[in-house]
Design a protein around this motif. Structure first.
Motif, PDB file in Angstrom:
ATOM      1  N   GLY A 108     -10.383  44.746  -9.926  1.00  0.00           N
ATOM      2  CA  GLY A 108     -10.280  45.547 -11.149  1.00  0.00           C
ATOM      3  C   GLY A 108      -8.879  46.069 -11.424  1.00  0.00           C
ATOM      4  N   GLY A 109      -8.680  46.515 -12.656  1.00  0.00           N
ATOM      5  CA  GLY A 109      -7.407  47.102 -13.063  1.00  0.00           C
ATOM      6  C   GLY A 109      -7.517  47.650 -14.465  1.00  0.00           C
ATOM      7  N   GLY A 110      -6.522  48.440 -14.866  1.00  0.00           N
ATOM      8  CA  GLY A 110      -6.520  48.992 -16.224  1.00  0.00           C
ATOM      9  C   GLY A 110      -7.718  49.892 -16.495  1.00  0.00           C
ATOM     10  N   GLY A 111      -8.268  50.499 -15.431  1.00  0.00           N
ATOM     11  CA  GLY A 111      -9.396  51.414 -15.605  1.00  0.00           C
ATOM     12  C   GLY A 111     -10.724  50.704 -15.834  1.00  0.00           C
ATOM     13  N   ARG A 112     -10.723  49.386 -15.768  1.00  0.00           N
ATOM     14  CA  ARG A 112     -11.962  48.646 -16.019  1.00  0.00           C
ATOM     15  C   ARG A 112     -12.613  48.226 -14.695  1.00  0.00           C
ATOM     16  N   GLY A 113     -13.913  47.948 -14.765  1.00  0.00           N
ATOM     17  CA  GLY A 113     -14.625  47.495 -13.564  1.00  0.00           C
ATOM     18  C   GLY A 113     -15.015  48.641 -12.645  1.00  0.00           C
ATOM     19  N   ARG A 158      -7.103  65.102  -8.859  1.00  0.00           N
ATOM     20  CA  ARG A 158      -5.920  64.765  -9.648  1.00  0.00           C
ATOM     21  C   ARG A 158      -5.427  63.399  -9.199  1.00  0.00           C
ATOM     22  N   HIS A 159      -4.840  62.653 -10.145  1.00  0.00           N
ATOM     23  CA  HIS A 159      -4.252  61.356  -9.802  1.00  0.00           C
ATOM     24  C   HIS A 159      -2.784  61.592  -9.485  1.00  0.00           C
ATOM     25  N   VAL A 160      -2.433  61.305  -8.241  1.00  0.00           N
ATOM     26  CA  VAL A 160      -1.040  61.458  -7.808  1.00  0.00           C
ATOM     27  C   VAL A 160      -0.624  60.134  -7.180  1.00  0.00           C
ATOM     28  N   ARG A 218     -10.613  57.152 -20.502  1.00  0.00           N
ATOM     29  CA  ARG A 218     -11.228  55.920 -20.005  1.00  0.00           C
ATOM     30  C   ARG A 218     -10.509  55.395 -18.764  1.00  0.00           C
ATOM     31  N   ARG A 219     -10.131  56.302 -17.905  1.00  0.00           N
ATOM     32  CA  ARG A 219      -9.439  55.985 -16.636  1.00  0.00           C
ATOM     33  C   ARG A 219      -8.085  55.331 -16.853  1.00  0.00           C
ATOM     34  N   GLN A 220      -7.525  55.508 -18.041  1.00  0.00           N
ATOM     35  CA  GLN A 220      -6.165  55.013 -18.287  1.00  0.00           C
ATOM     36  C   GLN A 220      -5.262  56.202 -18.550  1.00  0.00           C
ATOM     37  N   PHE A 262      -5.995  57.490  -0.541  1.00  0.00           N
ATOM     38  CA  PHE A 262      -5.484  56.251  -1.134  1.00  0.00           C
ATOM     39  C   PHE A 262      -6.541  55.628  -2.047  1.00  0.00           C
ATOM     40  N   ILE A 263      -6.129  55.144  -3.241  1.00  0.00           N
ATOM     41  CA  ILE A 263      -7.056  54.307  -4.032  1.00  0.00           C
ATOM     42  C   ILE A 263      -6.563  52.875  -4.219  1.00  0.00           C
ATOM     43  N   GLU A 264      -5.272  52.676  -4.524  1.00  0.00           N
ATOM     44  CA  GLU A 264      -4.828  51.288  -4.685  1.00  0.00           C
ATOM     45  C   GLU A 264      -3.307  51.206  -4.718  1.00  0.00           C
ATOM     46  N   VAL A 265      -2.808  49.963  -4.671  1.00  0.00           N
ATOM     47  CA  VAL A 265      -1.374  49.712  -4.807  1.00  0.00           C
ATOM     48  C   VAL A 265      -1.160  48.865  -6.051  1.00  0.00           C
TER      49      VAL A 265
HETATM   50  P1  ADP Z   1      -7.405  50.696 -11.733  1.00  0.00           P
HETATM   51  O1  ADP Z   1      -7.114  49.553 -10.809  1.00  0.00           O
HETATM   52  O2  ADP Z   1      -8.254  50.318 -12.876  1.00  0.00           O
HETATM   53  O3  ADP Z   1      -6.170  51.453 -12.086  1.00  0.00           O
HETATM   54  P2  ADP Z   1      -8.037  52.835  -9.853  1.00  0.00           P
HETATM   55  O4  ADP Z   1      -8.793  52.570  -8.593  1.00  0.00           O
HETATM   56  O5  ADP Z   1      -6.572  53.030  -9.739  1.00  0.00           O
HETATM   57  O6  ADP Z   1      -8.362  51.659 -10.874  1.00  0.00           O
HETATM   58  O7  ADP Z   1      -8.695  54.084 -10.576  1.00  0.00           O
HETATM   59  C1  ADP Z   1      -8.373  54.410 -11.896  1.00  0.00           C
HETATM   60  C2  ADP Z   1      -8.820  55.836 -12.181  1.00  0.00           C
HETATM   61  O8  ADP Z   1     -10.248  55.971 -12.005  1.00  0.00           O
HETATM   62  C3  ADP Z   1      -8.236  56.906 -11.270  1.00  0.00           C
HETATM   63  O9  ADP Z   1      -6.963  57.345 -11.696  1.00  0.00           O
HETATM   64  C4  ADP Z   1      -9.280  58.002 -11.368  1.00  0.00           C
HETATM   65  O10 ADP Z   1      -9.173  58.727 -12.564  1.00  0.00           O
HETATM   66  C5  ADP Z   1     -10.572  57.213 -11.415  1.00  0.00           C
HETATM   67  N1  ADP Z   1     -11.097  56.978 -10.065  1.00  0.00           N
HETATM   68  C6  ADP Z   1     -10.969  55.856  -9.325  1.00  0.00           C
HETATM   69  N2  ADP Z   1     -11.580  55.984  -8.135  1.00  0.00           N
HETATM   70  C7  ADP Z   1     -12.107  57.209  -8.106  1.00  0.00           C
HETATM   71  C8  ADP Z   1     -12.889  57.961  -7.140  1.00  0.00           C
HETATM   72  N3  ADP Z   1     -13.242  57.436  -5.967  1.00  0.00           N
HETATM   73  N4  ADP Z   1     -13.273  59.222  -7.467  1.00  0.00           N
HETATM   74  C9  ADP Z   1     -12.937  59.752  -8.654  1.00  0.00           C
HETATM   75  N5  ADP Z   1     -12.226  59.122  -9.598  1.00  0.00           N
HETATM   76  C10 ADP Z   1     -11.810  57.859  -9.340  1.00  0.00           C
END
Ligand code: ADP
Ligand code: ADP
Ligand code: MG
Length: 460
Positions: free
Chosen positions: A163-168, A208-210, A234-236, A287-290
């Motif tokens: 996934g990417g761009g807030g989708r999926g 918060r997204h950091v 929408r996560r963007q 960590f969420i992604e790179v």
């Molecule tokens: P993308 O690859 O689409 O950018 P991310 O994994 O970076 O996906 O997540 C995009 C946004 O979705 C994050 O900035 C946050 O707002 C929300 N999000 C993603 N994962 C989580 C989670 N586990 N808990 C809460 N919010 C999340």
């Protein structure tokens, strides 16, 4: 540097940005474009322009053979992919190298590893970076996902590995939802990303997204501190800042060090961003992604560090070692970026391409406007609606916000609706000023503020 020219495999404001960084380094620039972009600012500014296909991105900006052919014909030494389109396509990076050119970014192998969000979580764990609690690998069935959710606690998210761009991404509140959502999510991910792989993460509430900007040359790795990107729709990301607010110095140190560790563990080459969710109450980050590319919001980091990230990327691709040492990178003041889109914020952000009848851009040493616009330009309907980014610097966040308000007041884009009114309202908002925000803040804010203004207009 061993490169003398670069082909820009993108469009819009980032193509303009790459062109100016390349020119500043004395490189010849080659701009590919679709037939919809013949009149674009990027085409006008580049030394050379090469048409690669019709408007549909699949046939132009995503057309790997056409771009490689254009690069070879023009004698390009390197290819910069920008963001979006082919920027995180490992096959494209490989194809550029196979054709004897430099890819401005990490190797195909590194993109494959870090671009797979499940593999990246694993790499982060191995490097000692805390990840969001969730599945160890991809989930194989609804039952598998439900068991993990029972363990970590609801709500959880099902996320697409590619996934990417807030989708999926979808939120699951209770066990019974998995049965229906799992297959649907897998089918959607397969259709959107060509990979139906899914994983589960706990929802971090009011996070918060950091994110941390990193640079690497394969041997040396540095961070350029962090950005705050919690204002999202929408996560963007809609509005970004640097540095993040109220980050205790000790947390900042650990956060930035963890990103450098991850970069080091994979021998990272180029510019990249390590994204995290930050739970302020617990002072914990996950960590969420790179993102293995330049990011839309990179200018706020440039404003506070004085480093030109795109020039750094080009120098690294040219074989030069990192020109910055960690001890020389410091934070100076505060910066905010507003994404200005051709969308009507009063009509549910409906995209609104069309002709720009007039343009007035604020001018000051502390203001930067990265844009694809010029007066008389017609915004085509085929692509992302981003028109530009207004970036403002201040000694303090308070000064930055007040300067931003002024700059937004001076910025005029006539002829099409834009998201400028949204940013003007945000810049004056007390909750934004106090930093009491999180990734879901803007959605709620829009419902009360902009929906109300919509109905007021109807009454009037
Ligand atoms: P993308 O690859 O689409 O950018 P991310 O994994 O970076 O996906 O997540 C995009 C946004 O979705 C994050 O900035 C946050 O707002 C929300 N999000 C993603 N994962 C989580 C989670 N586990 N808990 C809460 N919010 C999340
Ligand atoms: P970030 O915004 O943090 O750089 P995202 O994961 O949101 O990271 O990715 C960038 C987004 O920009 C993608 O969702 C993509 O759809 C969009 N995009 C891709 N190409 C372009 C472009 N040329 N101009 C503007 N936006 C683009
Ligand atoms: Mg992301």
């Amino acid at each position: 540097m061993t490169i003398g020219s670069v082909l820009i495999a993108n469009r819009g404001e980032i193509a303009v940005r790459i062109n100016s960084a390349a020119k500043a380094l004395g490189l010849r620039t080659i701009q590919v474009h679709s037939t919809a972009d013949t009149d674009s600012l990027a085409v006008r500014l580049a030394d050379e322009a090469v048409p690669i296909g019709p408007p549909a991105a699949k046939k132009s900006y995503l057309n790997i053979p056409a771009i490689i052919e254009a690069a070879k014909t023009a004698g390009a030494d390197a290819v910069h992919p920008g963001y979006g389109f082919l920027a995180e396509n490992a096959d494209f990076a490989d194809a550029v190298v196979a054709a004897g050119m430099r890819f401005v970014g990490p190797s195909g192998t590194a993109i494959r590893l870090l671009g797979d969000k499940v593999a990246a979580r694993e790499a982060a764990r191995k490097a000692g970076v805390p990840t969001v609690p969730g599945s160890d690998g991809r989930i194989s069935s609804a039952a598998d996902a439900a068991n993990i959710a029972d363990e970590i606690g609801f709500p959880v998210m099902i996320k697409a590995a590619a996934g990417g761009g807030g989708r999926g991404i979808r939120i699951i509140k209770e066990r019974s939802e998995f049965e229906r959502q799992f297959l649907q999510a897998a089918a959607e991910a397969e259709a959107a990303f060509g990979d139906g792989g899914l994983y589960v993460e706990k929802v971090i509430e009011r996070a918060r997204h950091v994110e941390v900007q990193i640079l690497g040359d394969g041997k040396n790795f540095v961070h350029c501190f962090e950005r705050e990107c919690s204002l999202q729709r929408r996560r963007q990301k809609v509005w970004e800042e640097a540095p993040a607010f109220r980050l205790p110095p000790e947390v900042r140190d650990r956060l930035c060090a963890s990103a450098v560790e991850l970069a080091r563990s994979v021998g990272y080459v180029g510019a990249g961003t390590v994204e995290y969710l930050y739970d302020e109450d617990a002072q914990a980050f996950y960590f969420i992604e790179v993102n293995t590319r330049i990011q839309v919001e990179h200018p706020v980091t440039e404003m506070i560090t004085g480093i030109d990230l795109v020039q750094e990327m080009l120098k690294i691709a040219g074989g030069a070692p990192l020109s910055v040492r960690q001890e020389d990178i410091a934070i100076s003041g505060h910066a905010i970026e507003c994404r200005i889109n051709a969308e009507d914020p009063f009509k549910d952000f409906q995209p609104w391409p069309g002709k720009v009848e007039g343009l007035t851009v604020p001018e000051a040493a502390h203001v930067r406007f990265d844009t694809l616009l010029y007066e008389g330009y017609t915004v085509p309907p085929f692509y992302d609606s981003l028109l530009g980014k207004l970036i403002v610097h201040g000694e303090t966040r308070e000064q930055c916000l007040s300067r931003l308000g002024e700059a937004l007041g001076e910025l005029e884009i006539r002829g099409i609706p834009t998201t400028v009114p949204l940013h003007t309202a945000l810049a004056a908002d007390p909750d934004v000023a106090s930093g009491r925000i999180h990734t879901r803040f803007l959605e709620g804010w829009l419902e009360t503020r902009f929906a109300a203004r919509d109905s007021e207009k109807e009454v009037a």
